[in-house]
Design an enzyme around this catalytic site. Structure first.
Site, PDB file in Angstrom:
ATOM      1  N   TYR A  63      60.293   7.476  10.262  1.00  0.00           N
ATOM      2  CA  TYR A  63      59.693   8.267  11.345  1.00  0.00           C
ATOM      3  C   TYR A  63      59.832   7.588  12.697  1.00  0.00           C
ATOM      4  O   TYR A  63      60.034   6.387  12.789  1.00  0.00           O
ATOM      5  CB  TYR A  63      58.232   8.613  11.034  1.00  0.00           C
ATOM      6  CG  TYR A  63      57.226   7.488  11.121  1.00  0.00           C
ATOM      7  CD1 TYR A  63      56.521   7.254  12.304  1.00  0.00           C
ATOM      8  CD2 TYR A  63      56.936   6.690  10.026  1.00  0.00           C
ATOM      9  CE1 TYR A  63      55.561   6.258  12.386  1.00  0.00           C
ATOM     10  CE2 TYR A  63      55.975   5.694  10.087  1.00  0.00           C
ATOM     11  CZ  TYR A  63      55.289   5.478  11.282  1.00  0.00           C
ATOM     12  OH  TYR A  63      54.338   4.489  11.360  1.00  0.00           O
ATOM     13  N   CYS A  64      59.746   8.423  13.730  1.00  0.00           N
ATOM     14  CA  CYS A  64      59.804   7.953  15.109  1.00  0.00           C
ATOM     15  C   CYS A  64      58.918   8.875  15.951  1.00  0.00           C
ATOM     16  O   CYS A  64      58.019   9.525  15.435  1.00  0.00           O
ATOM     17  CB  CYS A  64      61.248   7.920  15.627  1.00  0.00           C
ATOM     18  SG  CYS A  64      62.008   9.546  15.790  1.00  0.00           S
ATOM     19  N   ARG A  65      59.204   8.972  17.218  1.00  0.00           N
ATOM     20  CA  ARG A  65      58.391   9.797  18.110  1.00  0.00           C
ATOM     21  C   ARG A  65      58.613  11.280  17.867  1.00  0.00           C
ATOM     22  O   ARG A  65      57.674  12.056  17.780  1.00  0.00           O
ATOM     23  CB  ARG A  65      58.703   9.430  19.564  1.00  0.00           C
ATOM     24  CG  ARG A  65      57.884  10.181  20.585  1.00  0.00           C
ATOM     25  CD  ARG A  65      58.154   9.644  22.000  1.00  0.00           C
ATOM     26  NE  ARG A  65      57.514  10.480  22.981  1.00  0.00           N
ATOM     27  CZ  ARG A  65      58.087  11.531  23.578  1.00  0.00           C
ATOM     28  NH1 ARG A  65      59.342  11.838  23.265  1.00  0.00           N
ATOM     29  NH2 ARG A  65      57.448  12.249  24.457  1.00  0.00           N
TER      30      ARG A  65
END
Length: 101
Positions: A63-65
Site C-alpha cells: 500500500y501507499c497513498r
C-alpha cells in the site's frame, strides 16, 4: 499482481488476521497515518527486497497513498519472484476517506 479493496483488508485486520503488509510511502507519509506492516519506501524496494525474502510465496499486500506506487512495488516484487502480491486499491487516501484515521 491482483488488487485488493480497503474493505477486504479492514475486515481481515478487524478479525485479527495477521497480514503481510508492505507500506511503500515515504517516512513522513507513514508518520501521518499507517495501518502497520513493514515500511520500505518505493525507491528502496529492490535494494531491500531480501528483507521480505521469507514472504516470496505468501500473500503480500502493498500500500501507499493512492495505489500508484504500491502497484509499481507489487510489479517489482513479482519480477523478483514473489508469487502473491496484491495492491491496495485507493491506498491510504481511500482508507482515511472511508474509515477515518
Amino acid at each position: 499482481m491482483q488488487n485488493i479493496t480497503i474493505e477486504e483488508v479492514k475486515e481481515r485486520l478487524d478479525k485479527g488476521e495477521q497480514l503481510n503488509l508492505l507500506d511503500v510511502r515515504e517516512p513522513h507519509e507513514r508518520e501521518e497515518f499507517s495501518i502497520g506492516g513493514t515500511h520500505i519506501p518505493l525507491g528502496q524496494v529492490m535494494m531491500q527486497a531480501d528483507a521480505l525474502e521469507n514472504l516470496k510465496n505468501q500473500e503480500v499486500i502493498v500500500y501507499c497513498r493512492s495505489g500508484n506506487r504500491s502497484g509499481q512495488a507489487a510489479l517489482i516484487l513479482e519480477t523478483m519472484g514473489f508469487t502473491n502480491t496484491k495492491n491496495l486499491s485507493g491506498g491510504m487516501m481511500a482508507w482515511q476517506s472511508k474509515f477515518g484515521s
